[in-house]
Design a protein around this motif. Structure first.
Motif, mmCIF file in Angstrom:
data_model
loop_
_atom_site.group_PDB
_atom_site.id
_atom_site.type_symbol
_atom_site.label_atom_id
_atom_site.label_comp_id
_atom_site.label_asym_id
_atom_site.label_seq_id
_atom_site.Cartn_x
_atom_site.Cartn_y
_atom_site.Cartn_z
ATOM 1 N N LYS A 20 0.425 -1.238 -0.197
ATOM 2 C CA LYS A 20 0.004 0.062 0.063
ATOM 3 C C LYS A 20 0.823 0.829 -0.073
ATOM 4 C CE LYS A 20 -4.162 1.594 2.427
ATOM 5 N NZ LYS A 20 -5.326 1.515 3.390
ATOM 6 N N ASN A 21 2.327 1.306 0.453
ATOM 7 C CA ASN A 21 3.061 2.227 1.130
ATOM 8 C C ASN A 21 3.445 2.685 -0.532
ATOM 9 O OD1 ASN A 21 1.576 3.267 3.649
ATOM 10 N ND2 ASN A 21 3.718 1.705 4.156
ATOM 11 N N LEU A 22 4.007 1.709 -0.736
ATOM 12 C CA LEU A 22 4.725 1.353 -2.294
ATOM 13 C C LEU A 22 3.437 1.827 -3.454
ATOM 14 C CD1 LEU A 22 6.939 -1.928 -2.333
ATOM 15 C CD2 LEU A 22 7.490 -0.283 -2.187
ATOM 16 N N LEU A 23 2.771 2.107 -3.399
ATOM 17 C CA LEU A 23 1.380 2.068 -4.335
ATOM 18 C C LEU A 23 1.365 4.191 -4.221
ATOM 19 C CD1 LEU A 23 -1.009 -0.476 -4.448
ATOM 20 C CD2 LEU A 23 0.442 0.516 -6.257
ATOM 21 N N LYS A 24 1.404 4.338 -3.260
ATOM 22 C CA LYS A 24 1.257 5.710 -2.746
ATOM 23 C C LYS A 24 2.620 6.196 -3.430
ATOM 24 C CE LYS A 24 -1.006 5.938 1.338
ATOM 25 N NZ LYS A 24 -0.769 5.335 2.690
ATOM 26 N N SER A 53 4.149 -0.174 -15.259
ATOM 27 C CA SER A 53 4.359 -1.335 -15.494
ATOM 28 C C SER A 53 4.343 -2.443 -13.871
ATOM 29 C CB SER A 53 5.552 -2.857 -16.448
ATOM 30 O OG SER A 53 5.314 -2.145 -17.477
ATOM 31 N N GLN A 54 4.994 -1.591 -13.527
ATOM 32 C CA GLN A 54 5.520 -1.738 -11.237
ATOM 33 C C GLN A 54 4.278 -1.292 -10.664
ATOM 34 O OE1 GLN A 54 8.267 0.039 -9.064
ATOM 35 N NE2 GLN A 54 9.260 -2.098 -8.724
ATOM 36 N N LYS A 55 3.791 -0.410 -10.939
ATOM 37 C CA LYS A 55 2.282 0.017 -10.590
ATOM 38 C C LYS A 55 1.099 -1.830 -10.555
ATOM 39 C CE LYS A 55 -1.060 3.157 -9.817
ATOM 40 N NZ LYS A 55 -2.271 2.036 -9.188
ATOM 41 N N MET A 56 0.941 -1.662 -11.602
ATOM 42 C CA MET A 56 0.507 -3.032 -12.363
ATOM 43 C C MET A 56 0.598 -4.123 -11.437
ATOM 44 S SD MET A 56 -0.739 -4.836 -16.620
ATOM 45 C CE MET A 56 0.459 -5.135 -16.841
ATOM 46 N N ARG A 57 1.990 -4.223 -11.637
ATOM 47 C CA ARG A 57 1.992 -5.561 -10.642
ATOM 48 C C ARG A 57 2.016 -5.198 -8.980
ATOM 49 N NH1 ARG A 57 2.878 -5.414 -15.429
ATOM 50 N NH2 ARG A 57 3.781 -7.821 -16.712
ATOM 51 N N LEU A 58 2.214 -4.542 -8.437
ATOM 52 C CA LEU A 58 2.206 -4.340 -7.057
ATOM 53 C C LEU A 58 0.923 -4.253 -6.860
ATOM 54 C CD1 LEU A 58 3.854 -1.435 -6.614
ATOM 55 C CD2 LEU A 58 4.546 -2.982 -6.003
ATOM 56 N N ASP A 59 -0.501 -3.919 -7.958
ATOM 57 C CA ASP A 59 -2.218 -3.763 -7.146
ATOM 58 C C ASP A 59 -2.599 -4.982 -7.667
ATOM 59 O OD1 ASP A 59 -2.864 -0.448 -7.539
ATOM 60 O OD2 ASP A 59 -2.509 -0.751 -9.781
ATOM 61 N N ASP A 60 -1.992 -5.567 -8.218
ATOM 62 C CA ASP A 60 -1.881 -7.067 -8.882
ATOM 63 C C ASP A 60 -1.474 -8.122 -6.846
ATOM 64 O OD1 ASP A 60 -3.378 -7.035 -10.705
ATOM 65 O OD2 ASP A 60 -1.765 -8.065 -11.849
ATOM 66 N N CYS A 61 -0.764 -7.793 -6.767
ATOM 67 C CA CYS A 61 -0.193 -7.907 -5.399
ATOM 68 C C CYS A 61 -0.699 -7.296 -4.287
ATOM 69 C CB CYS A 61 1.811 -8.170 -5.495
ATOM 70 S SG CYS A 61 2.795 -8.893 -6.461
ATOM 71 N N CYS A 71 2.018 -13.438 -6.402
ATOM 72 C CA CYS A 71 3.100 -12.000 -6.516
ATOM 73 C C CYS A 71 4.370 -11.217 -7.466
ATOM 74 C CB CYS A 71 2.864 -11.553 -5.229
ATOM 75 S SG CYS A 71 3.681 -9.896 -5.147
ATOM 76 N N GLU A 72 5.141 -12.581 -7.116
ATOM 77 C CA GLU A 72 6.634 -12.809 -7.225
ATOM 78 C C GLU A 72 6.383 -12.732 -9.052
ATOM 79 O OE1 GLU A 72 10.438 -11.768 -6.729
ATOM 80 O OE2 GLU A 72 8.983 -11.715 -5.441
ATOM 81 N N ASN A 73 5.339 -14.030 -8.966
ATOM 82 C CA ASN A 73 6.005 -14.407 -11.067
ATOM 83 C C ASN A 73 5.721 -13.222 -11.542
ATOM 84 O OD1 ASN A 73 6.818 -16.567 -9.992
ATOM 85 N ND2 ASN A 73 5.205 -17.575 -10.296
ATOM 86 N N GLY A 74 4.520 -11.528 -11.045
ATOM 87 C CA GLY A 74 3.741 -11.307 -11.760
ATOM 88 C C GLY A 74 5.187 -10.448 -11.987
ATOM 89 N N PHE A 75 5.697 -10.125 -11.116
ATOM 90 C CA PHE A 75 7.515 -9.308 -11.946
ATOM 91 C C PHE A 75 8.148 -9.957 -12.701
ATOM 92 C CE2 PHE A 75 5.462 -7.341 -8.035
ATOM 93 C CZ PHE A 75 5.891 -5.471 -8.277
ATOM 94 N N LYS A 76 8.428 -10.718 -12.548
ATOM 95 C CA LYS A 76 9.200 -11.850 -13.979
ATOM 96 C C LYS A 76 8.720 -11.633 -15.003
ATOM 97 C CE LYS A 76 10.603 -14.241 -9.973
ATOM 98 N NZ LYS A 76 11.719 -16.022 -9.435
ATOM 99 N N GLU A 77 7.437 -11.605 -15.194
ATOM 100 C CA GLU A 77 6.211 -11.805 -16.128
ATOM 101 C C GLU A 77 7.135 -10.955 -17.663
ATOM 102 O OE1 GLU A 77 2.577 -11.971 -15.471
ATOM 103 O OE2 GLU A 77 2.839 -14.406 -15.134
ATOM 104 N N LYS A 78 7.220 -9.734 -16.685
ATOM 105 C CA LYS A 78 7.708 -8.111 -17.693
ATOM 106 C C LYS A 78 9.607 -8.353 -17.478
ATOM 107 C CE LYS A 78 6.304 -4.451 -19.542
ATOM 108 N NZ LYS A 78 6.130 -4.237 -21.251
ATOM 109 N N ARG A 79 9.959 -8.133 -18.373
ATOM 110 C CA ARG A 79 11.405 -7.607 -18.667
ATOM 111 C C ARG A 79 10.956 -6.376 -17.969
ATOM 112 N NH1 ARG A 79 14.611 -8.750 -23.942
ATOM 113 N NH2 ARG A 79 15.237 -11.148 -23.255
ATOM 114 N N ASN A 80 12.931 -6.354 -16.992
ATOM 115 C CA ASN A 80 13.459 -4.427 -16.309
ATOM 116 C C ASN A 80 12.386 -4.116 -15.502
ATOM 117 O OD1 ASN A 80 15.221 -4.742 -18.415
ATOM 118 N ND2 ASN A 80 14.012 -3.980 -19.587
#
Length: 184
Positions: free
Chosen positions: A86-90, A96-104, A144-153
């Motif tokens: 929640k803090n990271l989303l603020k 790309s990162q926001k989308m994955r954080l929303d999922d997490c 959650c972790e795999n969601g970040f691995k799906e997108k390069r960089n």
């Protein structure tokens, strides 16, 4: 003649008792973690012993109590991770990162509920139900972790937290297995 209980005699007895109980608790924690890590390769022996030894009440717990403690640790970890997300989303993040954080965030929100229900099921000895719920929490961390691995960089800022959730769930599942079938 009335015998007096000498304070000088009680101190060594007290210290011996304290030492015995401490050694017994450490032996139970180490033995439980050894069995858990042998039965489940995802359970890291060092992580298990360190986590359980650091927890309040572990020194006086039996195996069932250690299972309860592992679920409490999981609950704390999952709740803290949800707050961290929640803090990271603020903060400013790439889309790309926001989308994955929303999922997490959604995964961990559900995980908080699941671990609460798992704790209730465990307390009432409904181990099959607790097992399913803990497995769901474990899957949330992996997803959650795999969601970040799906997108390069896109680097996961949650790797350590996801791994801890996964390992704590593994400890809880292994202890449930011990309680259901023993150590054979």
């Amino acid at each position: 003649m009335k015998e007096m209980f000498s304070p000088s005699c009680s101190l060594p007895f007290f210290l011996f008792t304290l030492l015995f109980l401490s050694i017994h608790a450490q032996t139970l924690i180490h033995g439980t973690c050894k069995v858990c890590s042998q039965q489940d390769p995802t359970v890291n022996y060092q992580f298990c012993t360190t986590s359980l030894e650091a927890a309040s009440g572990s020194r006086h717990a039996d195996v069932r109590g250690l299972g309860k403690i592992s679920l409490q640790l999981t609950h704390t970890n999952v709740s803290d991770t949800r707050s961290h997300i929640k803090n990271l989303l603020k903060k400013k993040a790439s889309s790309s990162q926001k989308m994955r954080l929303d999922d997490c965030f959604e995964l961990y929100s559900n995980a908080v509920t699941d671990i609460k229900h798992a704790m209730k099921s465990y307390k009432s000895k409904h181990y099959d139900e607790a097992n399913v719920l803990i497995s769901s929490v474990m899957d949330a961390a992996t997803t959650c972790e795999n969601g970040f691995k799906e997108k390069r960089n896109v680097v996961s800022p949650l790797t350590k937290r996801n791994n801890s959730t996964f390992e704590l769930c593994g400890i809880g599942l292994s202890i449930i297995h011990i309680l259901r079938v023993g150590t054979k």
